[in-house]
Design a protein around this motif. Structure first.
Motif, PDB file in Angstrom:
ATOM      1  N   LEU A 175      -7.774 -53.082   6.018  1.00 54.36           N
ATOM      2  CA  LEU A 175      -6.438 -52.522   6.202  1.00 54.36           C
ATOM      3  C   LEU A 175      -5.514 -52.928   5.058  1.00 54.36           C
ATOM      4  O   LEU A 175      -4.698 -52.121   4.588  1.00 54.36           O
ATOM      5  N   TYR A 176      -5.660 -54.177   4.609  1.00 49.44           N
ATOM      6  CA  TYR A 176      -4.832 -54.661   3.496  1.00 49.44           C
ATOM      7  C   TYR A 176      -5.183 -53.927   2.196  1.00 49.44           C
ATOM      8  O   TYR A 176      -4.298 -53.480   1.461  1.00 49.44           O
ATOM      9  N   LEU A 177      -6.480 -53.778   1.923  1.00 47.32           N
ATOM     10  CA  LEU A 177      -6.907 -53.125   0.685  1.00 47.32           C
ATOM     11  C   LEU A 177      -6.512 -51.653   0.658  1.00 47.32           C
ATOM     12  O   LEU A 177      -6.170 -51.117  -0.398  1.00 47.32           O
ATOM     13  N   SER A 178      -6.556 -51.003   1.807  1.00 46.97           N
ATOM     14  CA  SER A 178      -6.192 -49.578   1.847  1.00 46.97           C
ATOM     15  C   SER A 178      -4.728 -49.374   1.462  1.00 46.97           C
ATOM     16  O   SER A 178      -4.370 -48.344   0.881  1.00 46.97           O
ATOM     17  N   LYS A 179      -3.879 -50.359   1.781  1.00 50.81           N
ATOM     18  CA  LYS A 179      -2.470 -50.266   1.408  1.00 50.81           C
ATOM     19  C   LYS A 179      -2.261 -50.446  -0.094  1.00 50.81           C
ATOM     20  O   LYS A 179      -1.219 -50.052  -0.625  1.00 50.81           O
ATOM     21  N   GLN A 180      -3.249 -51.038  -0.757  1.00 53.09           N
ATOM     22  CA  GLN A 180      -3.149 -51.244  -2.206  1.00 53.09           C
ATOM     23  C   GLN A 180      -3.629 -50.029  -2.993  1.00 53.09           C
ATOM     24  O   GLN A 180      -3.448 -49.971  -4.208  1.00 53.09           O
ATOM     25  N   THR A 181      -4.274 -49.070  -2.312  1.00 54.03           N
ATOM     26  CA  THR A 181      -4.728 -47.869  -3.007  1.00 54.03           C
ATOM     27  C   THR A 181      -3.528 -47.012  -3.393  1.00 54.03           C
ATOM     28  O   THR A 181      -2.493 -47.020  -2.728  1.00 54.03           O
ATOM     29  N   LYS A 182      -3.693 -46.260  -4.456  1.00 50.58           N
ATOM     30  CA  LYS A 182      -2.613 -45.411  -4.945  1.00 50.58           C
ATOM     31  C   LYS A 182      -3.108 -43.973  -5.042  1.00 50.58           C
ATOM     32  O   LYS A 182      -4.112 -43.701  -5.705  1.00 50.58           O
ATOM     33  N   ARG A 183      -2.405 -43.095  -4.347  1.00 52.50           N
ATOM     34  CA  ARG A 183      -2.728 -41.671  -4.458  1.00 52.50           C
ATOM     35  C   ARG A 183      -2.447 -41.223  -5.888  1.00 52.50           C
ATOM     36  O   ARG A 183      -1.374 -41.499  -6.427  1.00 52.50           O
ATOM     37  N   PRO A 184      -3.388 -40.563  -6.547  1.00 50.84           N
ATOM     38  CA  PRO A 184      -3.180 -40.202  -7.958  1.00 50.84           C
ATOM     39  C   PRO A 184      -1.981 -39.284  -8.145  1.00 50.84           C
ATOM     40  O   PRO A 184      -1.772 -38.340  -7.370  1.00 50.84           O
ATOM     41  N   ALA A 185      -1.176 -39.569  -9.159  1.00 50.76           N
ATOM     42  CA  ALA A 185      -0.041 -38.711  -9.492  1.00 50.76           C
ATOM     43  C   ALA A 185      -0.563 -37.469 -10.209  1.00 50.76           C
ATOM     44  O   ALA A 185      -1.276 -37.575 -11.212  1.00 50.76           O
ATOM     45  N   LEU A 186      -0.246 -36.307  -9.691  1.00 48.42           N
ATOM     46  CA  LEU A 186      -0.783 -35.057 -10.222  1.00 48.42           C
ATOM     47  C   LEU A 186       0.301 -34.279 -10.959  1.00 48.42           C
ATOM     48  O   LEU A 186       1.374 -34.017 -10.418  1.00 48.42           O
ATOM     49  N   PHE A 187       0.009 -33.936 -12.203  1.00 51.66           N
ATOM     50  CA  PHE A 187       0.916 -33.122 -13.010  1.00 51.66           C
ATOM     51  C   PHE A 187       0.133 -31.892 -13.476  1.00 51.66           C
ATOM     52  O   PHE A 187      -0.078 -31.688 -14.662  1.00 51.66           O
ATOM     53  N   GLU A 188      -0.273 -31.104 -12.513  1.00 53.25           N
ATOM     54  CA  GLU A 188      -1.091 -29.941 -12.813  1.00 53.25           C
ATOM     55  C   GLU A 188      -0.544 -28.732 -12.071  1.00 53.25           C
ATOM     56  O   GLU A 188       0.152 -28.858 -11.066  1.00 53.25           O
ATOM     57  N   HIS A 189      -0.883 -27.560 -12.560  1.00 53.07           N
ATOM     58  CA  HIS A 189      -0.489 -26.329 -11.906  1.00 53.07           C
ATOM     59  C   HIS A 189      -1.486 -25.238 -12.274  1.00 53.07           C
ATOM     60  O   HIS A 189      -2.264 -25.376 -13.222  1.00 53.07           O
ATOM     61  N   GLN A 190      -1.473 -24.181 -11.498  1.00 49.19           N
ATOM     62  CA  GLN A 190      -2.389 -23.056 -11.699  1.00 49.19           C
ATOM     63  C   GLN A 190      -3.851 -23.506 -11.702  1.00 49.19           C
ATOM     64  O   GLN A 190      -4.661 -23.071 -12.517  1.00 49.19           O
TER      65      GLN A 190
END
Length: 226
Positions: A78-93
């Motif tokens: 549970l602790y490690l899952s909070k340290q994960t980071k959803r990737p920042a996406l700068f994409e389109h089309q």
């Protein structure tokens, strides 16, 4: 001694109840000691837990292999899952595939759905939601994709997708989701709690979500500081 978190020099800070010298780091404000008797405090325990959980080991398996309490393993997940980071996406089309797979928890009596979407070209996980299979829940994933101004969204013929995805960019068909269906197979192979025809299951929804997040985004964790 040096701090095990930031490698800066620590100062002495009294003794533990068992008489072991305690140290304090002025930079990261953490207390530590040179060695621990309980194996869960070893330096690479968190990384070992992560590697084992994403390679078809359950919580009880990890507990037996590392010789630590299964309750400690669950807390670390549970602790490690909070340290994960959803990737920042700068994409389109871009083109995306969206689908869902079921998972059973609590003696396999309750069914929940893992709904997620991937970039068809890069195979990046762009959205994730674990819960019921209703339109208002699937909307959490679909709306995140729509923010990326997608070129196409591929799904199966589930009725909720037709309601949520605009017709001009939506394509439905079982043969159009081959990439994400293959990822379903990886999940059921690599995560023990998702395997079919087994007695293994997850007891709580939070634990299931933590395990799936670690599988998708565990590589974003800096284990030097956790």
């Amino acid at each position: 001694m040096k701090c095990k978190v930031c490698d800066k020099k620590c100062i002495k800070n009294g003794f533990q109840a068992n008489g072991v010298q305690r140290y304090f780091c002025r930079l990261c404000k953490k207390s530590t000691q040179k060695r621990y008797t309980y194996k869960s405090y070893q330096k690479h325990t968190n990384k070992l837990i992560y590697r084992l959980i994403v390679n078809s080991c359950g919580i009880n398996d990890i507990s037996r292999v590392l010789r630590i309490s299964r309750h400690t393993v669950k807390k670390r997940l549970l602790y490690l899952s909070k340290q994960t980071k959803r990737p920042a996406l700068f994409e389109h089309q871009q083109s995306y595939e969206i689908d869902e797979m079921y998972a059973r928890i609590k003696n396999k009596k309750h069914r929940y759905w893992i709904t997620y979407a991937i970039n068809r070209k890069t195979k990046t996980i762009v959205a994730l939601y674990i819960g019921k299979r209703k339109a208002k829940h699937i909307a959490n994933v679909v709306n995140r994709i729509l923010l990326l101004n997608p070129k196409r969204i591929y799904s199966d013929h589930f009725s909720s997708y037709k309601k949520l995805i605009p017709k001009n960019i939506h394509r439905a068909g079982k043969s159009l989701t081959n990439h994400i269906e293959r990822l379903h197979l990886n999940l059921r192979t690599h995560l023990k709690c998702l395997s079919r025809k087994t007695i293994c299951f997850t007891k709580s929804l939070k634990t299931l979500e933590a395990i799936v997040r670690l599988y998708f985004w565990g590589n974003t964790i800096n284990f030097k500081y956790v």
